[in-house]
Write a protein that holds these residues in place. Structure first.
Motif, PDB file in Angstrom:
ATOM      1  N   TYR A 106       0.856  -1.189   0.000  1.00 38.76           N
ATOM      2  CA  TYR A 106       0.000   0.000   0.000  1.00 38.76           C
ATOM      3  C   TYR A 106       0.893   1.240   0.000  1.00 38.76           C
ATOM      4  CZ  TYR A 106      -4.101  -2.830   1.005  1.00 38.76           C
ATOM      5  OH  TYR A 106      -5.118  -3.756   0.933  1.00 38.76           O
ATOM      6  N   ARG A 107       0.506   2.187  -0.841  1.00 39.67           N
ATOM      7  CA  ARG A 107       1.324   3.389  -0.978  1.00 39.67           C
ATOM      8  C   ARG A 107       0.455   4.570  -1.362  1.00 39.67           C
ATOM      9  NH1 ARG A 107       6.725   3.645  -4.761  1.00 39.67           N
ATOM     10  NH2 ARG A 107       7.357   5.787  -4.278  1.00 39.67           N
ATOM     11  N   ASP A 108       0.771   5.713  -0.779  1.00 36.28           N
ATOM     12  CA  ASP A 108       0.078   6.950  -1.104  1.00 36.28           C
ATOM     13  C   ASP A 108       1.078   7.916  -1.737  1.00 36.28           C
ATOM     14  OD1 ASP A 108      -2.430   8.594  -0.790  1.00 36.28           O
ATOM     15  OD2 ASP A 108      -1.009   9.878   0.269  1.00 36.28           O
ATOM     16  N   ASN A 109       0.629   8.652  -2.735  1.00 36.49           N
ATOM     17  CA  ASN A 109       1.546   9.559  -3.431  1.00 36.49           C
ATOM     18  C   ASN A 109       2.171  10.586  -2.495  1.00 36.49           C
ATOM     19  OD1 ASN A 109       1.114   8.306  -5.893  1.00 36.49           O
ATOM     20  ND2 ASN A 109      -0.610   9.638  -6.423  1.00 36.49           N
ATOM     21  N   LYS A 110       1.397  11.029  -1.497  1.00 35.69           N
ATOM     22  CA  LYS A 110       1.913  12.036  -0.571  1.00 35.69           C
ATOM     23  C   LYS A 110       2.999  11.473   0.346  1.00 35.69           C
ATOM     24  CE  LYS A 110      -0.913  14.867   1.408  1.00 35.69           C
ATOM     25  NZ  LYS A 110      -2.054  15.418   2.191  1.00 35.69           N
ATOM     26  N   SER A 111       2.994  10.154   0.525  1.00 35.54           N
ATOM     27  CA  SER A 111       3.973   9.528   1.416  1.00 35.54           C
ATOM     28  C   SER A 111       5.148   8.929   0.657  1.00 35.54           C
ATOM     29  CB  SER A 111       3.292   8.428   2.249  1.00 35.54           C
ATOM     30  OG  SER A 111       2.774   7.413   1.401  1.00 35.54           O
ATOM     31  N   SER A 112       5.256   9.222  -0.614  1.00 34.73           N
ATOM     32  CA  SER A 112       6.333   8.674  -1.425  1.00 34.73           C
ATOM     33  C   SER A 112       7.698   9.084  -0.877  1.00 34.73           C
ATOM     34  CB  SER A 112       6.192   9.161  -2.871  1.00 34.73           C
ATOM     35  OG  SER A 112       7.249   8.677  -3.662  1.00 34.73           O
ATOM     36  N   SER A 118       7.912  11.327   8.875  1.00 35.46           N
ATOM     37  CA  SER A 118       6.576  10.898   8.440  1.00 35.46           C
ATOM     38  C   SER A 118       5.687  10.583   9.637  1.00 35.46           C
ATOM     39  CB  SER A 118       6.669   9.682   7.525  1.00 35.46           C
ATOM     40  OG  SER A 118       7.318   8.610   8.176  1.00 35.46           O
TER      41      SER A 118
END
Length: 202
Positions: free
Chosen positions: A75-81, A103
């Motif tokens: 799972y990955r979010d663009n803001k947390s890249s 983070s």
């Protein structure tokens, strides 16, 4: 002499039986080493937690993964890249708290969505400090251990953060790394870090 010889051979025989039984016990133990074939490319696992539905969640050197019993899903979010996660914690609302080097945010395991706290000076201070661990105590307070600013307490009601620092002369020359906070059965809180153990004063 003959007695000692028979005694020695008997000991060898009994020891052989012991080793045989031990080996029989060991051969029934089975371990599974998960890897890229299962959807988990990392061998470095920093933290793990389990949600209310039984899924396991892992923080690794490359991100955040869910294990459903057979396969891993990333799972990955663009803001947390680019975030380097260090820890995770599951709460009663099925939110998984995620923290690490620069983070701090949540993932809801029911809706499969990421969310972020409102940005302010305290949040920036926490992110800069680096999140090492989460702990919810018996009074429902959420404590956050940090990598370079001791520990702090999160307020669920207004998302405010209170920072704490031990008051001793030696602390000025020690390490601010706090690995985790624990609570003993008598409801005393302890902070465990690189520079010793701190007992919270009621």
């Amino acid at each position: 002499m003959q007695f000692y010889k028979r005694y020695f051979l008997s000991c060898i025989f009994l020891f052989g039986i012991y080793l045989s039984n031990a080996q029989n016990d060991i051969k029934y133990l089975r371990f599974i080493n998960f890897g890229s074939k299962d959807g988990l490319p990392d061998k470095i696992i920093y933290a793990a937690t389990q949600d209310s539905t039984g899924f396991m969640w892992f923080v690794t050197s490359s991100g955040f993964y869910r294990f459903d019993g057979s396969q891993f899903r990333h799972y990955r979010d663009n803001k947390s890249s680019g975030d380097l996660l260090q820890t995770c914690f599951h709460d009663k609302n099925n939110n998984i708290w995620l923290g690490g080097l620069n983070s701090f945010y949540w993932f809801n395991s029911t809706t499969n969505t990421f969310s972020y706290p409102p940005s302010n000076d305290d949040l920036n201070r926490l992110k800069h400090a680096g999140v090492n661990n989460f702990f919810r105590d018996s009074k429902n307070h959420l404590w956050i251990s940090t990598i370079n600013n001791y520990w702090c307490k999160w307020n669920d009601a207004d998302s405010s953060i209170i920072f704490f620092k031990p008051f001793t002369n030696e602390v000025e020359y020690g390490s601010p790394v706090i690995l985790k906070i624990i609570e003993t059965p008598n409801h005393r809180l302890w902070a465990i870090g690189y520079y010793g153990i701190f007992l919270f004063d009621d």
